[in-house]
Every structure is written in C-alpha cells, then in structure tokens.
Design a protein around this motif. Structure first.
Motif, PDB file in Angstrom:
ATOM      1  N   ALA A  49      38.791  22.713  49.977  1.00 40.28           N
ATOM      2  CA  ALA A  49      38.510  24.038  50.506  1.00 40.28           C
ATOM      3  C   ALA A  49      39.677  24.492  51.379  1.00 40.28           C
ATOM      4  N   LEU A  50      40.501  25.377  50.830  1.00 39.03           N
ATOM      5  CA  LEU A  50      41.581  25.956  51.609  1.00 39.03           C
ATOM      6  C   LEU A  50      41.016  26.986  52.591  1.00 39.03           C
ATOM      7  N   SER A  51      41.702  27.183  53.705  1.00 40.61           N
ATOM      8  CA  SER A  51      41.298  28.221  54.635  1.00 40.61           C
ATOM      9  C   SER A  51      41.549  29.592  54.021  1.00 40.61           C
ATOM     10  N   TYR A  52      40.896  30.604  54.562  1.00 46.37           N
ATOM     11  CA  TYR A  52      41.131  31.953  54.038  1.00 46.37           C
ATOM     12  C   TYR A  52      42.588  32.352  54.232  1.00 46.37           C
ATOM     13  N   GLU A  53      43.175  31.931  55.345  1.00 44.15           N
ATOM     14  CA  GLU A  53      44.580  32.257  55.613  1.00 44.15           C
ATOM     15  C   GLU A  53      45.499  31.640  54.563  1.00 44.15           C
ATOM     16  N   ASP A  54      45.205  30.401  54.164  1.00 41.27           N
ATOM     17  CA  ASP A  54      46.016  29.751  53.123  1.00 41.27           C
ATOM     18  C   ASP A  54      45.838  30.435  51.779  1.00 41.27           C
ATOM     19  N   LYS A  55      44.622  30.856  51.492  1.00 40.06           N
ATOM     20  CA  LYS A  55      44.370  31.562  50.235  1.00 40.06           C
ATOM     21  C   LYS A  55      45.082  32.908  50.225  1.00 40.06           C
ATOM     22  N   LEU A  56      45.069  33.578  51.362  1.00 41.04           N
ATOM     23  CA  LEU A  56      45.749  34.866  51.457  1.00 41.04           C
ATOM     24  C   LEU A  56      47.259  34.691  51.276  1.00 41.04           C
ATOM     25  N   ALA A  57      47.799  33.584  51.790  1.00 48.19           N
ATOM     26  CA  ALA A  57      49.228  33.304  51.628  1.00 48.19           C
ATOM     27  C   ALA A  57      49.584  33.115  50.148  1.00 48.19           C
ATOM     28  N   LEU A  58      48.696  32.456  49.410  1.00 47.57           N
ATOM     29  CA  LEU A  58      48.910  32.307  47.969  1.00 47.57           C
ATOM     30  C   LEU A  58      48.955  33.668  47.279  1.00 47.57           C
ATOM     31  N   MET A  59      48.003  34.516  47.630  1.00 51.39           N
ATOM     32  CA  MET A  59      47.920  35.830  46.998  1.00 51.39           C
ATOM     33  C   MET A  59      49.120  36.702  47.365  1.00 51.39           C
ATOM     34  N   LYS A  60      49.555  36.620  48.602  1.00 48.58           N
ATOM     35  CA  LYS A  60      50.728  37.382  49.034  1.00 48.58           C
ATOM     36  C   LYS A  60      51.964  36.953  48.246  1.00 48.58           C
ATOM     37  N   GLU A  90      35.345  36.664  44.817  1.00 55.32           N
ATOM     38  CA  GLU A  90      35.132  37.262  46.137  1.00 55.32           C
ATOM     39  C   GLU A  90      36.406  37.246  46.972  1.00 55.32           C
ATOM     40  N   ILE A  91      37.093  36.102  46.967  1.00 53.86           N
ATOM     41  CA  ILE A  91      38.330  35.969  47.731  1.00 53.86           C
ATOM     42  C   ILE A  91      39.402  36.912  47.206  1.00 53.86           C
ATOM     43  N   ILE A  92      39.472  37.042  45.888  1.00 55.83           N
ATOM     44  CA  ILE A  92      40.455  37.955  45.287  1.00 55.83           C
ATOM     45  C   ILE A  92      40.217  39.387  45.777  1.00 55.83           C
ATOM     46  N   GLY A  93      38.976  39.852  45.684  1.00 57.02           N
ATOM     47  CA  GLY A  93      38.674  41.216  46.122  1.00 57.02           C
ATOM     48  C   GLY A  93      38.963  41.427  47.595  1.00 57.02           C
ATOM     49  N   ARG A  94      38.546  40.479  48.409  1.00 54.67           N
ATOM     50  CA  ARG A  94      38.768  40.586  49.856  1.00 54.67           C
ATOM     51  C   ARG A  94      40.252  40.510  50.184  1.00 54.67           C
ATOM     52  N   GLY A  95      40.946  39.541  49.564  1.00 56.63           N
ATOM     53  CA  GLY A  95      42.356  39.336  49.861  1.00 56.63           C
ATOM     54  C   GLY A  95      43.223  40.502  49.433  1.00 56.63           C
ATOM     55  N   LEU A  96      42.990  41.033  48.230  1.00 61.80           N
ATOM     56  CA  LEU A  96      43.767  42.172  47.767  1.00 61.80           C
ATOM     57  C   LEU A  96      43.584  43.369  48.692  1.00 61.80           C
ATOM     58  N   ALA A  97      42.353  43.567  49.167  1.00 61.34           N
ATOM     59  CA  ALA A  97      42.090  44.668  50.095  1.00 61.34           C
ATOM     60  C   ALA A  97      42.825  44.439  51.417  1.00 61.34           C
ATOM     61  N   ASP A  98      42.774  43.210  51.927  1.00 66.51           N
ATOM     62  CA  ASP A  98      43.452  42.918  53.188  1.00 66.51           C
ATOM     63  C   ASP A  98      44.965  43.058  53.074  1.00 66.51           C
ATOM     64  N   LEU A  99      45.508  42.801  51.890  1.00 70.81           N
ATOM     65  CA  LEU A  99      46.939  42.946  51.664  1.00 70.81           C
ATOM     66  C   LEU A  99      47.332  44.388  51.333  1.00 70.81           C
ATOM     67  N   GLY A 100      46.338  45.240  51.166  1.00 71.14           N
ATOM     68  CA  GLY A 100      46.609  46.645  50.869  1.00 71.14           C
ATOM     69  C   GLY A 100      47.156  46.874  49.468  1.00 71.14           C
ATOM     70  N   ILE A 101      46.718  46.050  48.508  1.00 70.16           N
ATOM     71  CA  ILE A 101      47.228  46.141  47.130  1.00 70.16           C
ATOM     72  C   ILE A 101      46.529  47.271  46.378  1.00 70.16           C
ATOM     73  N   ASP A 102      47.314  48.144  45.784  1.00 69.48           N
ATOM     74  CA  ASP A 102      46.775  49.223  44.959  1.00 69.48           C
ATOM     75  C   ASP A 102      46.191  48.624  43.681  1.00 69.48           C
ATOM     76  N   PRO A 103      45.023  49.080  43.254  1.00 71.42           N
ATOM     77  CA  PRO A 103      44.427  48.546  42.009  1.00 71.42           C
ATOM     78  C   PRO A 103      45.346  48.644  40.803  1.00 71.42           C
ATOM     79  N   GLU A 104      46.266  49.594  40.790  1.00 72.42           N
ATOM     80  CA  GLU A 104      47.201  49.733  39.674  1.00 72.42           C
ATOM     81  C   GLU A 104      48.261  48.631  39.668  1.00 72.42           C
ATOM     82  N   ASP A 105      48.371  47.901  40.773  1.00 75.30           N
ATOM     83  CA  ASP A 105      49.414  46.875  40.899  1.00 75.30           C
ATOM     84  C   ASP A 105      48.909  45.470  40.592  1.00 75.30           C
ATOM     85  N   ILE A 106      47.670  45.367  40.112  1.00 79.48           N
ATOM     86  CA  ILE A 106      47.097  44.060  39.781  1.00 79.48           C
ATOM     87  C   ILE A 106      46.277  44.173  38.501  1.00 79.48           C
TER      88      ILE A 106
END
Length: 349
Positions: free
Chosen positions: A32-43, A68-84
C-alpha cells in the motif's frame, strides 16, 4: 527528456505514445503506497510523456481503488480530461468487503476496504463500465474498454458445456461494449490476454479495435504462429499494445516466471534458466542492460504501437524514456540469433 512519438491505434482515430502506463500499484498491488507516492507516480506520467498520456487500469485493481486514485489524483494535478486517455478492463464489480481480505487473488492486494466479484454478461459489463466511470469521479472517463482476462475465465471451465456457456457470456459482454461504442460512450473496444491464442479464437467472433498481448511477444518467446497472427492484425489495422515483456521480471533477474515459481531443476526451469544465463552473459559482453534489450525487442515488430509498462518507482519511468531514445548495436542482435536466443528468421532486427 520526453516520449514525443505517437502511433495510430489501429482505426480508432486515437494515437498512443510508445509507453502506456499500468496502474495496478495505485490499487495497492503487493503493498500500500501512500497517496503522496501514488500522486508522484501520476505526475511522472506527464513529465515523461507528451500529452495525451495513455494509462491502463481495471476494476479488479484494488477492487476499484486504482480507479478512485486515478480520478482523485488527476483532479489534484489539474489534468484536463483531453490530456489523458484511460483504458479500463471490465469484468470485476466492486462489492463490500465482508471478510478480512478480498475473495479474489488472496495475498496480492494490501489494505483494501472493498471486494470485487467477476461478472461477464451484457448487463454485468454495462454495470462495470458505469461503476468504473463513477469511481473515476465524473470528470474523467474510460475511452478504451476491454474484457479483463477472458483467457483465465475460459480456462476455469469444468467441461466443454461450461466452456461454451462461458464463451457465450464473453461474447454477450462484447456486444455490450460495442453498443456503448455505437452510443458514443467509449471510443474503442479491445482485449487483453496472457494467452494470445484466446485472442485469436475470440477474433473470429469479435472485430477488436485493438489488442493487448501479455507474456506473449517477448525476446524470449515469439513463435512463428504468433508473428503470423500479429501480421494479420496489422493488415486489418488492429493496433497491438505489448505488455509483460520481462515475463514477470524473470528476464531481468527476478525469481518468478510469468508470476509463477518455476523450480530450476524442472524441465521448464532448465530451459528458462539456461536461456537467461546465456542472455545475461551476452548483455554483459555488449554492455547492455537486459531490460533494455527486452524493451527494444518488445517494440521491434511494426504491428506493435506501444508497450504497457508498470512500476511503483517514478525513477524507472525516466529510465524507460532514456532506453527508448537509445539504439542497441546490430551486432548484439546478430549474435542473439547466432546463439539461437532469438529466432534466426526474425526479420525486424
């Protein structure tokens, strides 16, 4: 350094980068990675790849946790839906967890709060798709959809009658997916399998837009029958994504082959360990990392449009970008053929 090259995904109208990112670690695979580590992967996805980034997920990954993490993380990173571009493998539906651990794949997933059940049917797949988009949070949705591991589902049949019924359930599931495509809810329908021969069997019934092969087309294993099928898919403009090119990490020094323990003194063990020893020695001679050779071979066939790579280490993503920008000496491939480590007749290297 970024991956900027894009390849058409068959006739879907979509283009994919050289790497599609796996997301099972976002669902707590093995740890179980932390949310911060998961967000770093997505970034890191967006640092390593020119937009749009393509990712591969599934309702089975952490019983929906990865989505769930993907949706939350993309939103926190401010990713436009067209960019994923999100690929969701369907067939597992989240339910409440009523035991100490999930009922599927015991020991593989850590600290889950939900369970999942397998459901292959017209209505079941529609529900999986709707649940998947809901877990993504509403802003993002899956544009690529497929059935998750239909080969394992068919393999579990008790007899011919059971297999026939299971095959019909898979075909009904695909009827649902193509109806979603007609309605404009998804852009392309595909399949992901560890057994490429099941893809070939189902292709007789289902006009896939794209396929994902796993543990199939690798530097270790590339039978002529598979190459012929890949040629057919290419002629029919079906895009191929290649995954699991390291055979579960075995080719780069891991203990498990295709995620299974194979004793070195068994018949299969003697074959794979002897092959790996010779391969590793040749890599040392040419000062090539074994993983680099695996990746370059995995992209060598012109039918392959992308590699699916999965890691819990952001630094490895940088490394994969570097690998794909390098070349491997022709002399290495020539000696691989001379030593019969790859098929001498393989024409693309």
């Amino acid at each position: 350094m970024k991956l900027t090259e894009k390849n058409p995904l068959g006739k879907t109208g979509l283009s994919v980068p050289q790497v599609v990112y796996g997301t099972s670690y976002l669902g707590n695979l093995y740890k179980a990675l932390s949310y911060e580590d998961k967000l770093a992967l997505m970034k890191k996805w967006f640092e390593c790849t020119e937009k749009p980034v393509v990712i591969d997920s599934a309702g089975k990954y952490g019983a929906g946790l990865a989505l769930e993490i993907i949706g939350r993380g993309l939103a926190d990173l401010g990713i436009d839906p067209e960019d994923i571009v999100i690929s969701n493998k369907l067939g597992w539906y989240r339910i409440p967890l009523e035991a100490e651990e999930p009922t599927f794949e015991p020991g593989a997933w850590s600290d889950l709060e939900n369970d999942a059940v397998q459901t292959f049917s017209y209505d079941g797949i529609i529900e999986c798709h709707r649940q998947g988009n809901k877990l993504l949070g509403g802003t993002y949705r899956a544009d690529l959809v497929s059935i998750h591991d239909p080969d394992e589902y068919l393999l579990a049949a008790d007899n011919d009658q059971d297999r026939s019924e299971r095959l019909n359930a898979i075909l009904e599931s695909y009827r649902a997916l193509f109806d979603l495509k007609k309605q404009g809810e998804v852009k392309a329908v595909g399949i992901g399998c560890k057994d490429w021969q099941i893809i070939k069997e189902l292709y007789e019934h289902v006009p896939f837009d794209w396929v994902m092969v796993a543990n199939s087309f690798t530097i270790f294993n590339h039978p002529a029958e598979l190459l012929a099928f890949m040629d057919k898919l290419q002629r029919n403009s079906v895009g191929i994504i290649n995954s699991a090119v390291f055979h579960g990490g075995f080719l780069t020094g891991g203990d498990l082959f295709d995620y299974q323990d194979v004793p070195p003194d068994s018949e299969k063990g003697r074959i794979i360990y002897q092959w790996r020893d010779k391969f590793t020695q040749l890599c040392k001679k040419y000062e090539i990392m074994p993983g680099d050779a695996c990746i370059h071979f995995g992209m060598s066939h012109p039918a392959i449009v992308s590699l699916a790579l999965n890691t819990s280490n952001p630094d490895k993503m940088n490394r994969n970008v570097e690998i794909l920008h390098r070349t491997i000496p022709v002399a290495f491939w020539d000696e691989m053929k001379e030593k019969k480590l790859i098929d001498y007749e393989y024409e693309y290297l």
